[in-house]
Motif scaffolding. Structure first.
Motif, mmCIF file in Angstrom:
data_model
loop_
_atom_site.group_PDB
_atom_site.id
_atom_site.type_symbol
_atom_site.label_atom_id
_atom_site.label_comp_id
_atom_site.label_asym_id
_atom_site.label_seq_id
_atom_site.Cartn_x
_atom_site.Cartn_y
_atom_site.Cartn_z
ATOM 1 N N GLU A 444 39.494 -29.767 41.484
ATOM 2 C CA GLU A 444 40.328 -29.990 42.655
ATOM 3 C C GLU A 444 40.573 -28.708 43.435
ATOM 4 N N ASN A 445 40.781 -27.603 42.698
ATOM 5 C CA ASN A 445 41.056 -26.323 43.351
ATOM 6 C C ASN A 445 40.052 -25.244 42.951
ATOM 7 N N LYS A 446 38.905 -25.627 42.452
ATOM 8 C CA LYS A 446 37.922 -24.666 41.965
ATOM 9 C C LYS A 446 36.589 -24.858 42.680
ATOM 10 N N VAL A 447 36.079 -23.755 43.216
ATOM 11 C CA VAL A 447 34.791 -23.770 43.899
ATOM 12 C C VAL A 447 33.935 -22.648 43.332
ATOM 13 N N ARG A 448 32.680 -22.959 43.105
ATOM 14 C CA ARG A 448 31.743 -21.936 42.624
ATOM 15 C C ARG A 448 30.752 -21.578 43.731
ATOM 16 N N GLY A 449 30.429 -20.284 43.810
ATOM 17 C CA GLY A 449 29.438 -19.800 44.767
ATOM 18 C C GLY A 449 28.482 -18.839 44.095
ATOM 19 N N VAL A 450 27.312 -18.704 44.684
ATOM 20 C CA VAL A 450 26.332 -17.745 44.163
ATOM 21 C C VAL A 450 26.010 -16.727 45.253
ATOM 22 N N GLU A 622 27.249 -15.591 39.935
ATOM 23 C CA GLU A 622 27.895 -16.883 40.116
ATOM 24 C C GLU A 622 29.373 -16.706 39.806
ATOM 25 N N VAL A 623 30.229 -17.042 40.770
ATOM 26 C CA VAL A 623 31.668 -16.894 40.582
ATOM 27 C C VAL A 623 32.358 -18.236 40.757
ATOM 28 N N GLU A 624 33.540 -18.312 40.182
ATOM 29 C CA GLU A 624 34.404 -19.476 40.389
ATOM 30 C C GLU A 624 35.713 -18.983 40.980
ATOM 31 N N VAL A 625 36.103 -19.545 42.120
ATOM 32 C CA VAL A 625 37.301 -19.106 42.823
ATOM 33 C C VAL A 625 38.341 -20.219 42.800
ATOM 34 N N ASP A 626 39.572 -19.854 42.426
ATOM 35 C CA ASP A 626 40.697 -20.776 42.482
ATOM 36 C C ASP A 626 41.260 -20.720 43.899
ATOM 37 N N THR A 627 41.146 -21.803 44.637
ATOM 38 C CA THR A 627 41.551 -21.796 46.048
ATOM 39 C C THR A 627 43.059 -21.756 46.232
ATOM 40 N N LYS A 631 42.163 -16.287 42.556
ATOM 41 C CA LYS A 631 41.612 -15.707 41.322
ATOM 42 C C LYS A 631 40.109 -15.952 41.249
ATOM 43 N N VAL A 632 39.378 -14.901 40.880
ATOM 44 C CA VAL A 632 37.924 -14.968 40.785
ATOM 45 C C VAL A 632 37.503 -14.801 39.332
ATOM 46 N N HIS A 724 24.279 -0.926 40.657
ATOM 47 C CA HIS A 724 24.369 -1.110 42.105
ATOM 48 C C HIS A 724 24.628 -2.538 42.579
ATOM 49 N N THR A 725 24.017 -3.534 41.958
ATOM 50 C CA THR A 725 24.023 -4.879 42.546
ATOM 51 C C THR A 725 25.279 -5.709 42.306
ATOM 52 N N PRO A 726 26.083 -5.481 41.245
ATOM 53 C CA PRO A 726 27.220 -6.388 41.029
ATOM 54 C C PRO A 726 28.179 -6.505 42.202
ATOM 55 N N SER A 727 28.608 -5.385 42.804
ATOM 56 C CA SER A 727 29.644 -5.494 43.845
ATOM 57 C C SER A 727 29.167 -6.282 45.064
ATOM 58 N N PRO A 728 27.983 -6.034 45.645
ATOM 59 C CA PRO A 728 27.591 -6.861 46.792
ATOM 60 C C PRO A 728 27.242 -8.292 46.409
ATOM 61 N N ALA A 729 26.654 -8.503 45.235
ATOM 62 C CA ALA A 729 26.311 -9.871 44.827
ATOM 63 C C ALA A 729 27.573 -10.700 44.599
ATOM 64 N N ILE A 730 28.574 -10.089 43.980
ATOM 65 C CA ILE A 730 29.838 -10.799 43.736
ATOM 66 C C ILE A 730 30.553 -11.070 45.058
ATOM 67 N N ALA A 731 30.578 -10.066 45.941
ATOM 68 C CA ALA A 731 31.219 -10.269 47.255
ATOM 69 C C ALA A 731 30.547 -11.403 48.014
ATOM 70 N N ASN A 732 29.223 -11.443 47.955
ATOM 71 C CA ASN A 732 28.478 -12.515 48.631
ATOM 72 C C ASN A 732 28.763 -13.872 48.015
ATOM 73 N N ALA A 733 28.869 -13.904 46.674
ATOM 74 C CA ALA A 733 29.149 -15.175 45.992
ATOM 75 C C ALA A 733 30.534 -15.693 46.347
ATOM 76 N N ILE A 734 31.522 -14.798 46.430
ATOM 77 C CA ILE A 734 32.879 -15.205 46.811
ATOM 78 C C ILE A 734 32.880 -15.771 48.231
ATOM 79 N N CYS A 735 32.162 -15.091 49.130
ATOM 80 C CA CYS A 735 32.096 -15.564 50.510
ATOM 81 C C CYS A 735 31.436 -16.935 50.594
ATOM 82 N N ASN A 736 30.354 -17.116 49.839
ATOM 83 C CA ASN A 736 29.686 -18.420 49.844
ATOM 84 C C ASN A 736 30.588 -19.514 49.273
ATOM 85 N N ALA A 737 31.487 -19.116 48.356
ATOM 86 C CA ALA A 737 32.375 -20.101 47.739
ATOM 87 C C ALA A 737 33.512 -20.505 48.665
ATOM 88 N N VAL A 738 34.193 -19.516 49.280
ATOM 89 C CA VAL A 738 35.419 -19.845 50.025
ATOM 90 C C VAL A 738 35.453 -19.264 51.433
#
Length: 762
Positions: A444-450, A622-627, A631-632, A724-738
């Motif tokens: 209900e309040n959880k979205v995953r993005g990659v 791949e992240v899961e964001v609580d809308t 929380k990520v 190098h890759t975790p910070s931009p990949a995670i930022a991109n995944a969060i953006c794709n999620a929410v």
């Protein structure tokens, strides 16, 4: 075959069983003096008066030294080359302090308890000055942090301390302004990466004594004995020949132990008192008085056509070096030079990087060395561009990334190996990109993005890094390898022994290694810049080839057979076809050590870096964001790497996993926070948040290697590229999620929550 197999680290048993191998284990505790440093409580101040008499009168205190007792010799704490690409802006003690934690006095006592008590008795009268705590206001500020003339080894960095400018560097290709005129889409964004602590398990520490030859000897877990010897000798005003550096086992480094932080102080005290001395920093000192990752602000302008063909990139970075210059120039340069070559097929690229002084904890080398900061910015704007033109970001990356064989333009060397498509496609499969992109609602309040990001690095510094090794045949037919490198816990000694064993067609049991003593080890620039496997490994290959040729030549004469008909094996040299015709290595070495014509069988070989092969990383998050809360949770991170031939798969995998955790910490958790007066608030592990295993979901590391023809058996580096890759990949995944694009690290739940709310309001 020895290369390509997973041997356990040579020192693993010693570490696991607690043998005395670290600096503190090697100290003569009965006779050693303890050192404590009185540190400044102000970010910027002049010392008007300092009273040490009460401290000196305390029973058990040997002496207390202030700037009045120290010769005012300037040196650089950051060593990578001679002359250093760094300002000589350090003095052991001087009458001005430039950050909270700067050195004010050296307290020397018979034990640590007395030294601590004496430190509290010192009274200092300060003239408190207005500090510069905003990096964007530092350049050309009326407050000058370093006044007077300063020496700088590399004039092309445009050092100007009267402007608080440590370096100003530019590089470009093509006509950027003209190409922007041909773009259908242009984005301009600003990205901010924060300071980050090294968090090594072992704090910085050093031990000094006078050896039996009268030489001042310093023992520390350091990354570069040759440079540190030179820096320490200069700091205390001694000839290099009178100083000896020994590297103990290193309890974690990540770049922080290639700076001369504690070594000059024990050298000074022992040179003064002629007694052994030790300086062991506590955890709070590690946070407030060593070094951090350079905070960098990156402003990027990028333009493309509607099909995603990028026409121009304009990147400007501002780097905060804190109170002292150290490695600022090189780190700032690498935030562009180790990032933009990924996009060298873009017609026009322009980069400018400036670094400035502030009254904050000094910045220095930390795993990734500027490339991590630049990669976050560049990979993030690539993801933003993909969304702007409604293109899959992986497709955009594939369209604009260089390929094997590329050369010219902003690339300093030809790309002889670079496995782009295979790494990206395998990463997509492992993260299930086509199934999950851009987002999947899981509650209900959880979205995953990659999200995805690409990165490259280097394997040593071309034209600068060098290594010399000595390889000799021992009396029992085994081999001794002598190198000047340090093993930072990575298993470098194991890897070098594998390379030696491969070159000599023997097994690991036949190779011993000796490292880390300037009295015995040949010169080497050190263990940094991801250079050990590539630079030192190449020197080992050369030495192995030379020794093998020498042994075959001796056996050829002894057996009256052509050298081309002989083969070297573990304990003998034999005829290729007739195994009954052989001579044992023990016989050869025995004959070389007796008689009139003795000639111990040993060789020396050197390797200087001419090229810097690029390891390639494809990272997917791949992240899961609580809308409701922002929380990520990091559900999965996939890294597929091309680092050339994998010498030791297990050690390479552990290197990758460790680097990913540091990158994840930078992305989501770690932050260095000050108050308005420049006091560090995050000065312990209660307040400085680093991720633990329970904070991270599944981590998958795979290798898709492309053989590097200039590397030892095809190897490139891995140690730094993996962060190098975790910070931009995670930022991109969060953006794709929410829909929230984090442009400032760390991306905390508060930032995500506020970003989502602002997006809803719009």
């Amino acid at each position: 075959m020895v290369v390509g197999k997973s041997y356990k680290k040579l020192d693993s048993e010693a570490i696991l069983t607690g043998r005395p191998i670290y600096t503190d284990d090697l100290i003569d505790q009965k006779n050693v003096l303890s050192i404590k440093i009185l540190r400044s409580p102000y970010a910027f101040a002049k010392i008007k008066d300092i009273d040490v008499e009460k401290a000196k009168s305390l029973d058990g205190v040997v002496d207390v030294y202030t700037y009045k007792d120290v010769e005012q010799i300037r040196y650089s704490e950051g060593g990578e080359a001679a002359p250093e690409m760094a300002p000589h802006d350090r003095i052991l003690l001087e009458p001005i302090v430039r950050f909270v934690g700067d050195e004010v006095a050296i307290v020397v006592a018979e034990d640590e308890r007395i030294a601590e008590k004496a430190r509290k008795l010192i009274k200092v009268d300060y003239e408190v000055l207005e500090p510069v705590l905003d990096m964007e206001k530092a350049l050309d500020n009326e407050i000058i942090i370093h006044e007077g003339k300063r020496h700088h080894g590399k004039p092309f960095t445009k050092y100007d301390n009267s402007r608080n400018l440590v370096s100003d560097f530019s590089v470009s290709q093509g006509d950027v302004d003209e190409e922007f005129k041909n773009c259908d889409v242009i984005l301009e964004r600003t990205y901010r990466t924060q300071a980050q602590q090294h968090c090594s398990m072992e704090t910085n520490r050093s031990y000094a004594y006078i050896d039996d030859k009268g030489k001042l000897t310093i023992v520390s877990g350091n990354q570069t004995i040759s440079h540190m010897r030179r820096q320490t000798a200069q700091a205390v005003g001694l000839p290099i020949k009178d100083v000896r550096l020994k590297a103990a086992k290193v309890g974690g480094a990540f770049g922080g132990k290639k700076l001369s932080i504690t070594e000059p102080y024990v050298a000074f005290v022992t040179n003064k008192t002629k007694r052994p001395s030790k300086l062991i920093m506590d955890r709070e000192e590690m946070f407030m008085a060593t070094s951090v990752r350079h905070p960098i602000i990156s402003k990027i302008k990028i333009g493309s056509d509607k099909e995603g063909n990028i026409k121009a990139i304009d990147m400007k970075v501002l780097s905060n070096t804190g109170a002292y210059g150290s490695n600022a120039a090189a780190v700032t340069m690498e935030s562009g030079q180790n990032v933009l070559p990924m996009y060298a097929r873009v017609p026009a690229i322009r980069f400018n990087g400036k670094s400035v002084y502030t009254n904050m904890v000094p910045s220095g080398p930390l795993r990734g060395y500027g490339t991590t900061q630049g990669t976050f910015a560049m990979a993030s704007i690539m993801n933003e561009l993909a969304r702007e033109i409604n293109m899959d970001p992986v497709e955009l990356l594939l369209k604009n990334t260089i390929r094997k064989g590329a050369e010219g333009g902003i690339l300093p060397h030809k790309m002889r190996s670079f496995n782009v498509e295979e790494c990206i496609n395998r990463g997509k499969d492992l993260i299930e990109w086509d199934k999950k992109y851009p987002r999947v609602k899981v509650g209900e309040n959880k979205v995953r993005g990659v999200g995805a990001a690409l990165a490259l690095h280097t394997s040593g510094i071309a034209g600068q890094d060098t290594a010399t090794v000595i390889l000799r045949l021992e009396e029992d037919g085994s081999y001794m390898l002598m190198v000047g490198s340090s093993d930072l816990g990575t298993g470098a000694e194991t890897v070098l022994c594998q390379i030696a064993a491969e070159s000599l067609n023997t097994d690991m049991d036949s190779i011993s290694i000796c490292t880390g003593d300037t009295n015995t080890a040949p010169y080497e620039t050190g263990a940094y810049a991801s250079c050990t496997t590539y630079i030192t490994g190449n020197a080992v290959v050369r030495a192995g080839d030379k020794l093998k040729e020498k042994l075959l030549e001796i056996a050829s004469k002894k057996m009256c057979l052509a050298k081309c008909d002989l083969v070297l094996e573990k304990d003998r040299i034999r005829h290729k076809k007739d195994e009954s015709m052989y001579v044992l290595l023990t016989e050869i070495v025995r004959e070389s050590l007796i008689g009139e014509n003795t000639d111990q069988i040993m060789v020396k070989a050197s390797y200087g870096s001419r090229e810097k092969p690029r390891p390639f990383m494809a990272g997917f998050a791949e992240v899961e964001v609580d809308t409701l809360t922002g929380k990520v949770d990091l559900i999965k991170f996939v890294l597929v790497a091309d680092c050339g031939t994998i010498i030791n798969p297990n050690l390479a995998k552990v290197q990758a996993e460790g680097g990913l955790m540091q990158g994840i910490g930078l992305a989501l958790y770690e932050d260095v926070v000050y108050d308005k007066r420049g006091n560090l608030l995050t000065n312990n592990f209660m307040h400085y948040n680093i991720p633990v295993k329970s904070d991270v979901g599944e981590v998958i590391v795979e290798f898709k290697s492309d053989y590097e023809p200039t590397g030892p058996y095809g190897a490139k580096s891995i140690g730094e590229a993996v962060v190098h890759t975790p910070s931009p990949a995670i930022a991109n995944a969060i953006c794709n999620a929410v829909g929230f694009q984090g442009r400032e690290l760390p991306i905390t739940p508060e930032k995500v929550f506020m970003g989502m709310r602002k997006r809803e309001e719009k």
